[in-house]
Design a protein around this motif. Structure first.
Motif, mmCIF file in Angstrom:
data_model
loop_
_atom_site.group_PDB
_atom_site.id
_atom_site.type_symbol
_atom_site.label_atom_id
_atom_site.label_comp_id
_atom_site.label_asym_id
_atom_site.label_seq_id
_atom_site.Cartn_x
_atom_site.Cartn_y
_atom_site.Cartn_z
ATOM 1 N N ASN A 1 0.816 -1.218 0.000
ATOM 2 C CA ASN A 1 0.000 0.000 0.000
ATOM 3 C C ASN A 1 0.850 1.270 0.000
ATOM 4 O O ASN A 1 0.334 2.374 -0.050
ATOM 5 C CB ASN A 1 -1.001 0.021 1.166
ATOM 6 N N HIS B 1 -2.684 -2.798 -2.926
ATOM 7 C CA HIS B 1 -3.651 -2.143 -2.031
ATOM 8 C C HIS B 1 -3.405 -0.634 -1.911
ATOM 9 O O HIS B 1 -3.664 -0.042 -0.877
ATOM 10 C CB HIS B 1 -3.589 -2.778 -0.629
ATOM 11 N N LYS C 1 -4.057 3.083 -1.905
ATOM 12 C CA LYS C 1 -5.216 3.987 -1.852
ATOM 13 C C LYS C 1 -4.819 5.375 -2.354
ATOM 14 O O LYS C 1 -5.663 6.189 -2.703
ATOM 15 C CB LYS C 1 -5.748 4.083 -0.424
ATOM 16 N N GLN D 1 -6.839 0.974 -5.349
ATOM 17 C CA GLN D 1 -8.005 1.713 -4.820
ATOM 18 C C GLN D 1 -7.708 3.208 -4.747
ATOM 19 O O GLN D 1 -8.104 3.899 -3.809
ATOM 20 C CB GLN D 1 -8.367 1.179 -3.434
ATOM 21 N N HIS E 1 -7.957 7.076 -5.417
ATOM 22 C CA HIS E 1 -9.106 7.977 -5.616
ATOM 23 C C HIS E 1 -8.726 9.243 -6.387
ATOM 24 O O HIS E 1 -9.556 9.807 -7.093
ATOM 25 C CB HIS E 1 -9.697 8.401 -4.264
ATOM 26 N N ASN F 1 -9.401 1.622 -10.872
ATOM 27 C CA ASN F 1 -9.212 2.209 -9.557
ATOM 28 C C ASN F 1 -10.534 2.856 -9.144
ATOM 29 O O ASN F 1 -11.588 2.453 -9.638
ATOM 30 C CB ASN F 1 -8.061 3.216 -9.587
#
Length: 238
Positions: free
Chosen positions: A97, A118, A120, A141, A143, A162
Motif C-alpha cells: 500500500n 492495495h 489507496k 483503490q 481515488h 481504480n
C-alpha cells in the motif's frame, strides 16, 4: 522444494545470470541467492507465497530485472534503492500500500508494475525516476491523481480499475506522457481537465467504463486537437 533441486537451480543461475523459480509455494526469498550477488541479472519468483523481501536484496548490484508478482508482500525494504542497474520491477498481485522513499533512487528503472495491490494513494517520490517509461497502477483503490504526477517521466501510465474521481490538470504537464489509461474509474465528464486535450502530449486517453459516455467527449473544447494527435500516432504505427 528439495535442497538438491535448489542447488541445481543455483548452479544454472551461476552460469546464466538468471534465477527463475515460480509457483513453488516458497514462503521466503531464497537465502542461498546471496552466493550469486555478483552475477545475477534476472530474478523471477512469481506465484509464490513470499511475505518479506530481505535487506540483502540490496547486494544484487548487477540485477536488471526483479519479478515478484503474485506473492504476499506487504512492504519493501529500504535496501531496494541500492539496485542501481534495475530496469524492470514487477510487483503486481501483492498487498503493498506504499513504497519506501528509496525507490526514488532506482535511477535505471524503466518499468514499474504495481497492479493489483492495495494502494489507496498515488505513490509519492517517483518523479526522480528519470528513465521511467511505464508505470502500471491498475487494479488498486486510488481515488485522486495528484499534482505531483507532473514530475513523472513516464510515457505510459495505467490507472485502469481504480476509484479515481479527481484528475489534476497538472497531468497535462507530464513531459513525456503519451498514453493515459483511466478505464473503469469514477470520473465524470467534468473531471477530465480540458488541458489534457489542448496542451498535453497525450495521444491515447482511454476512459471507457466511467460515469459518462465516451462519445460525449467529442463536445469538449480541444477534443479535435486531441484527435489530431491520436490519428497521427495511429498512422505512425500502421
Amino acid at each position: 522444494m528439495g535442497n538438491s533441486a535448489l542447488k541445481a537451480h543455483l548452479e544454472t543461475s551461476q552460469k546464466t545470470g538468471v534465477f527463475q523459480l515460480t509457483g513453488k509455494g516458497l514462503t521466503e526469498f531464497p537465502e542461498e541467492l546471496q552466493k550469486l550477488t555478483a552475477n545475477l541479472r534476472t530474478v523471477d519468483l512469481s506465484n509464490n507465497k513470499i511475505e518479506v523481501l530481505p535487506a540483502f536484496i540490496g547486494g544484487f548490484q548487477q540485477l536488471k530485472s526483479l519479478t515478484i508478482s503474485s506473492n504476499k508482500l506487504t512492504s519493501l525494504p529500504n535496501d531496494i534503492g541500492k539496485l542501481k542497474k534495475l530496469e524492470t520491477l514487477i510487483l503486481n498481485g501483492n498487498q503493498l500500500n506504499q513504497l519506501p522513499a528509496s525507490v526514488g533512487q532506482l535511477k535505471s528503472l524503466r518499468t514499474l508494475n504495481l497492479s493489483g495491490n492495495h494502494f489507496k494513494e498515488f505513490p509519492a517520490g517517483l518523479g526522480s525516476l528519470r528513465q521511467l517509461d511505464v508505470l502500471d497502477l491498475s487494479k488498486n483503490q486510488i481515488h485522486v491523481v495528484p499534482a505531483e504526477v507532473a514530475e513523472l517521466q513516464a510515457i505510459e501510465i495505467n490507472l485502469n480499475q481504480n476509484q479515481i474521481s479527481t484528475l489534476t490538470p497538472e497531468v497535462s504537464r507530464t513531459p513525456r506522457l503519451k498514453v493515459l489509461r483511466l478505464e473503469e474509474n469514477c470520473l465524470e465528464l467534468s473531471s477530465i481537465p480540458i488541458s489534457i486535450l489542448t496542451e498535453s502530449q497525450v495521444s491515447l486517453l482511454s476512459v471507457e467504463g466511467n460515469l459518462f459516455e465516451v462519445k460525449d467527449m467529442r463536445d469538449l473544447e480541444g477534443y479535435d486537437k486531441y484527435m489530431e494527435r491520436f490519428t497521427a500516432t495511429k498512422k505512425k504505427f500502421a
